[in-house]
Design a protein around this motif. Sequence first.
Motif, PDB file in Angstrom:
ATOM      1  N   GLN A  65     -13.656  -8.502 -47.414  1.00 50.59           N
ATOM      2  CA  GLN A  65     -13.609  -7.112 -47.867  1.00 50.59           C
ATOM      3  C   GLN A  65     -13.978  -6.135 -46.570  1.00 50.59           C
ATOM      4  N   LEU A  66     -14.747  -6.366 -45.774  1.00 49.25           N
ATOM      5  CA  LEU A  66     -14.993  -5.294 -44.758  1.00 49.25           C
ATOM      6  C   LEU A  66     -13.664  -5.098 -43.994  1.00 49.25           C
ATOM      7  N   LEU A  67     -12.715  -6.196 -43.731  1.00 51.82           N
ATOM      8  CA  LEU A  67     -11.615  -6.110 -43.101  1.00 51.82           C
ATOM      9  C   LEU A  67     -10.778  -4.830 -43.811  1.00 51.82           C
ATOM     10  N   THR A  68     -10.561  -5.154 -45.064  1.00 52.78           N
ATOM     11  CA  THR A  68      -9.742  -4.343 -46.048  1.00 52.78           C
ATOM     12  C   THR A  68     -10.453  -2.918 -45.987  1.00 52.78           C
ATOM     13  N   SER A  69     -11.657  -2.845 -45.879  1.00 48.23           N
ATOM     14  CA  SER A  69     -12.169  -1.250 -46.246  1.00 48.23           C
ATOM     15  C   SER A  69     -12.221  -0.671 -44.878  1.00 48.23           C
ATOM     16  N   THR A  70     -12.231  -1.348 -43.836  1.00 44.37           N
ATOM     17  CA  THR A  70     -12.085  -0.644 -42.443  1.00 44.37           C
ATOM     18  C   THR A  70     -10.550  -0.237 -42.189  1.00 44.37           C
ATOM     19  N   LEU A  71      -9.534  -1.100 -42.670  1.00 46.15           N
ATOM     20  CA  LEU A  71      -8.203  -0.739 -42.370  1.00 46.15           C
ATOM     21  C   LEU A  71      -7.956   0.690 -43.302  1.00 46.15           C
ATOM     22  N   ASN A  72      -8.714   0.952 -44.325  1.00 45.47           N
ATOM     23  CA  ASN A  72      -8.359   1.920 -45.275  1.00 45.47           C
ATOM     24  C   ASN A  72      -9.526   3.189 -44.833  1.00 45.47           C
ATOM     25  N   VAL A  73     -10.205   2.962 -43.835  1.00 50.37           N
ATOM     26  CA  VAL A  73     -11.194   4.093 -43.581  1.00 50.37           C
ATOM     27  C   VAL A  73     -10.437   5.230 -43.239  1.00 50.37           C
ATOM     28  N   LYS A  74     -11.039   6.676 -43.605  1.00 43.73           N
ATOM     29  CA  LYS A  74     -10.572   7.564 -43.277  1.00 43.73           C
ATOM     30  C   LYS A  74     -11.893   8.436 -42.962  1.00 43.73           C
ATOM     31  N   LEU A  75     -12.130   8.576 -41.438  1.00 44.61           N
ATOM     32  CA  LEU A  75     -13.300   9.343 -40.908  1.00 44.61           C
ATOM     33  C   LEU A  75     -13.025  10.441 -40.449  1.00 44.61           C
ATOM     34  N   ASP A  76     -13.728  11.427 -41.224  1.00 46.82           N
ATOM     35  CA  ASP A  76     -13.431  12.984 -40.866  1.00 46.82           C
ATOM     36  C   ASP A  76     -14.577  13.279 -40.369  1.00 46.82           C
ATOM     37  N   TYR A  77     -14.503  13.479 -38.971  1.00 48.21           N
ATOM     38  CA  TYR A  77     -15.702  13.937 -38.286  1.00 48.21           C
ATOM     39  C   TYR A  77     -16.285  15.247 -38.493  1.00 48.21           C
ATOM     40  N   GLU A  78     -15.538  16.178 -39.255  1.00 48.24           N
ATOM     41  CA  GLU A  78     -15.922  17.530 -39.424  1.00 48.24           C
ATOM     42  C   GLU A  78     -16.816  17.504 -40.509  1.00 48.24           C
ATOM     43  N   THR A  79     -16.835  16.375 -41.431  1.00 42.50           N
ATOM     44  CA  THR A  79     -17.832  16.514 -42.665  1.00 42.50           C
ATOM     45  C   THR A  79     -19.115  15.609 -42.214  1.00 42.50           C
ATOM     46  N   MET A  80     -19.182  15.548 -40.794  1.00 43.60           N
ATOM     47  CA  MET A  80     -20.361  14.680 -40.590  1.00 43.60           C
ATOM     48  C   MET A  80     -21.185  15.455 -39.637  1.00 43.60           C
ATOM     49  N   ASP A  81     -22.564  14.816 -39.476  1.00 45.49           N
ATOM     50  CA  ASP A  81     -23.628  15.566 -38.974  1.00 45.49           C
ATOM     51  C   ASP A  81     -23.814  15.391 -37.415  1.00 45.49           C
ATOM     52  N   PRO A  82     -23.982  16.336 -36.670  1.00 47.72           N
ATOM     53  CA  PRO A  82     -23.939  16.384 -35.159  1.00 47.72           C
ATOM     54  C   PRO A  82     -25.177  15.648 -34.692  1.00 47.72           C
ATOM     55  N   ASP A  83     -26.171  15.354 -35.681  1.00 44.80           N
ATOM     56  CA  ASP A  83     -27.204  14.620 -35.076  1.00 44.80           C
ATOM     57  C   ASP A  83     -26.986  13.374 -34.872  1.00 44.80           C
ATOM     58  N   MET A  84     -25.660  12.846 -35.485  1.00 46.98           N
ATOM     59  CA  MET A  84     -25.351  11.625 -35.478  1.00 46.98           C
ATOM     60  C   MET A  84     -23.990  11.321 -34.667  1.00 46.98           C
ATOM     61  N   VAL A  85     -22.942  11.920 -34.839  1.00 52.71           N
ATOM     62  CA  VAL A  85     -21.809  11.750 -34.158  1.00 52.71           C
ATOM     63  C   VAL A  85     -21.781  12.820 -32.968  1.00 52.71           C
ATOM     64  N   PRO A  86     -20.815  12.483 -32.025  1.00 57.48           N
ATOM     65  CA  PRO A  86     -20.764  13.477 -30.890  1.00 57.48           C
ATOM     66  C   PRO A  86     -20.179  14.680 -31.421  1.00 57.48           C
ATOM     67  N   ALA A  87     -20.881  15.797 -31.055  1.00 60.03           N
ATOM     68  CA  ALA A  87     -20.518  17.178 -31.442  1.00 60.03           C
ATOM     69  C   ALA A  87     -19.027  17.476 -31.199  1.00 60.03           C
ATOM     70  N   VAL A  88     -18.556  17.116 -29.929  1.00 61.56           N
ATOM     71  CA  VAL A  88     -17.237  17.301 -29.546  1.00 61.56           C
ATOM     72  C   VAL A  88     -16.162  16.904 -30.606  1.00 61.56           C
ATOM     73  N   PHE A  89     -16.473  15.449 -31.259  1.00 62.86           N
ATOM     74  CA  PHE A  89     -15.544  15.054 -32.240  1.00 62.86           C
ATOM     75  C   PHE A  89     -15.503  16.103 -33.615  1.00 62.86           C
ATOM     76  N   ILE A  90     -16.695  16.652 -33.936  1.00 63.94           N
ATOM     77  CA  ILE A  90     -16.641  17.472 -34.988  1.00 63.94           C
ATOM     78  C   ILE A  90     -15.810  18.804 -34.723  1.00 63.94           C
ATOM     79  N   ASP A  91     -16.089  19.241 -33.266  1.00 66.76           N
ATOM     80  CA  ASP A  91     -15.401  20.466 -32.952  1.00 66.76           C
ATOM     81  C   ASP A  91     -13.964  20.324 -33.004  1.00 66.76           C
TER      82      ASP A  91
END
Length: 723
Positions: free
Chosen positions: A433-459
């Motif tokens: 199931q992890l393989l399937t859900s990773t294939l379907n990931v949609k990671l949108d950095y703009e919605t994420m917290d700069p405390d966690m992910v690099p700010a440049v990805f959000i910018d």
Amino acid sequence: MKTLSQNMLPTRFLVVLMLFLTAVASIDNKKCYVEPEVVVPDADVQFGLLLSLRAHVSATSDQPVTRCGSILGPALEQYLAAEWLVHRLNAYNNGTGYIPGVKIGFQALDDCGSPLFASGNALTFLDRWSPSFDQCPTSQVTPESNATKDPLPIGFVGASSSDIAMEVATATRAVPLPMISMAATKPELSDKNSYPTFLRTAQSDERQMNAITDMLQQLKWTYIAVIHINDSYGRSVSESLAQQALARGICIQRTLILTSSTFSNDLSSMLQQSLGNSLAVVFIGSSADADDLLYAIEKLGYLDGQEVKFGLRVILASSESSLLDSTVFDNLDTFGEGTLSVGKVTVNMSADLEPDMQRLLKNGKDKNALIEEHAAAASKSDLFKADSPNPLVPVTLHAVMALVEGLKTVHSAFCGRAQGPCQRMVKAVESGQLLTSTLNVKLDYETMDPDMVPAVFIDKKSIVQFDKQGDITQPVYTIHQYRKMNKKYQQVGLYQDGSTVLQPEKMHWLTPAGHTALKTPTSVCDGNCEHACIQAQGRGEMPLAIMPGTDGYIIGLFSIHDTDDKNPFDCGSFRFVANDAIVAEGFFYAVRRLRSMTGLNFGAIGINDCYSPLRSQSILQDLFSNLPSANRKAFPELGNLQLDQVVGVVACRSSGCTIPVAAFFMQLHVNVVSYAASSPDLDDKADFPYFLRTVPSDEEQAKVMLNITKAMGWEFAGLLYVK
Ligand SMILES: *[C@@H]1O[C@H](CO)[C@@H](O)[C@H](O)[C@H]1NC(C)=O
Ligand SMILES: *[C@@H]1O[C@H](CO)[C@@H](O)[C@H](O)[C@H]1NC(C)=O
Ligand SMILES: *[C@@H]1O[C@H](CO)[C@@H](O)[C@H](O)[C@H]1NC(C)=O
Ligand SMILES: *[C@@H]1O[C@H](CO)[C@@H](O)[C@H](O)[C@H]1NC(C)=O
Ligand SMILES: *[C@@H]1O[C@H](CO)[C@@H](O)[C@H](O)[C@H]1NC(C)=O
């Protein structure tokens, strides 16, 4: 270590593992094999970071085994950045973690550039795992394994090259955990039948060639030469370029392999043809190879009394991320002016990483052992240099994030609001199931917290998403042009979302006399090119026969001959295994019947594809490219045949030929009907909406076989097949 449960890994794994262990055991030098670096030892889940952290030292007569050299700066940066991100993920939300209660860790598995070490590392990593479905009565549960909690393996981030990724993905393909590479670019890895667990945040080289053919077409450079280096990148990419060029009606007048010996003669004759500044060259190789090429051109000096240095327009394509800071042209006077390069876009992570990394690099109390090992052989100051950011760092972090995001989805689906790794999540991960859900990931950095992910990805509003082949969906390349004045590349275009936007007004060119001009020169065939192009390519001219009509054409493709062994565009001997000569006869007869039934004056074109997908594509391209061609000459009754006159296609005998032919016509909404292609791939109505066939799909055959097996009461069957 716990014994390997037999239902977990097929025997093949054990064989590879044993080979590996034998290799390790026979080595007395310690640097032959390096222990994994464990990051977050008390983690609940763990991925393997497959890196070529140390240099590859090949076997010699003194040292008969492959060994590991010193630590490589760029790989160490990837490791340190991954560690940095994992700590932030775990610290997120007041220490609850990005996935609530699930502590993430990894093992850095150094393969030292050896596919054998890499496979061994990957299998050993999986071997530590005692799967939840392990109910094998003979397996011995040792007391220690009860005491220590082993983290759940969730897959791999890596490997650092295509060749290693292929080995490891093959060795572990039966374990349904994702493997996400930040660096493997070979087009073959998109094949999900061969590499079902493989994904990548690196861009496939096929897209790079797509950017190049797009650019060639826009510049109207339809007549080019190709020079490539003879490594696996050069060979595989030039093949991909040849196919894409063919499909777009771009003639490759000549393909040269860059070698030191035969090279100058071939090169002079190529330059001879480019003297009028008319021949553009695509060069595939590293910047160091480009240096060799330009040096060789400079050495040639004069040809036929003319200076040749302005006779080439070069596009550089490289497996490296960027050619921009290369010093290739520094010593080469006017060479290189106007050279275009297609490079991957990278982001500058300095602002995000700098403060933490500088602290690590300082000689503090708790020194990082790997940094110290690196510093013993090189200088610490070449780590995380702000003026030349390592392009592999951001894509490594994307790969880690994609895997974590996939796990977060599985966690919330199976554990709900419960914290920590619940038993249902563990089972789901193990069952794919992890393989399937990773294939379907949609990671949108703009919605994420700069405390966690690099700010440049959000910018930058970065998005990580994969297509059906596991390739990252947003390949972006920049197109730069070299200016000798400031010895720098300047951006003149961008390839994004599958298309290229050039800024011709920013481009500068040299005239044959050596003056700078703004007008884009051409690279088209003039005079005698029919001969040069078609002969050089040996492409399959000659349809079989033509029946002229006025109310639309029906095209039929048949395999009268076999493919020539040496040239996939040519025909070999008569094909006795099928009766396609009769089938073709029937086709023309049927079109004639259709005329009398409908009163419409249909025309028919019969093509002999000689059982070769390449030949059929090249003939179709040739017929519809509107370029002067041997076919047009040999069949004057075709007149000015245009694509929109085609009303239907009957094709082909083989699935290998039918798939590209159907793909060609699907874009034009033309129906393609096959009389023999049975591949289940063609059942996909999203890709082949206008495809029909008069034979059942192989999928039906499989169902019948299954029914027979059931009817016979066989519950245990073996499968033997030809690959
Ligand atoms: C985080 O923890 C601190 C101390 O335990 C507490 O004061 C604070 O309110 C917490 N913050 C959140 C968002 O839970
Ligand atoms: C193993 O763990 C179980 C459950 O925590 C415990 O009941 C059992 O005594 C442990 N066995 C040993 C040998 O420590
Ligand atoms: C290119 O490499 C292949 C495989 O190593 C080899 O068979 C071939 O002869 C090489 N070609 C040239 C021109 O060096
Ligand atoms: C990257 O960003 C840093 C500041 O954060 C800057 O000093 C550096 O020049 C940048 N590097 C490049 C190559 O743009
Ligand atoms: C297989 O058997 C099932 C049930 O007996 C039947 O419904 C189905 O049509 C059969 N399939 C084929 C392809 O013969």
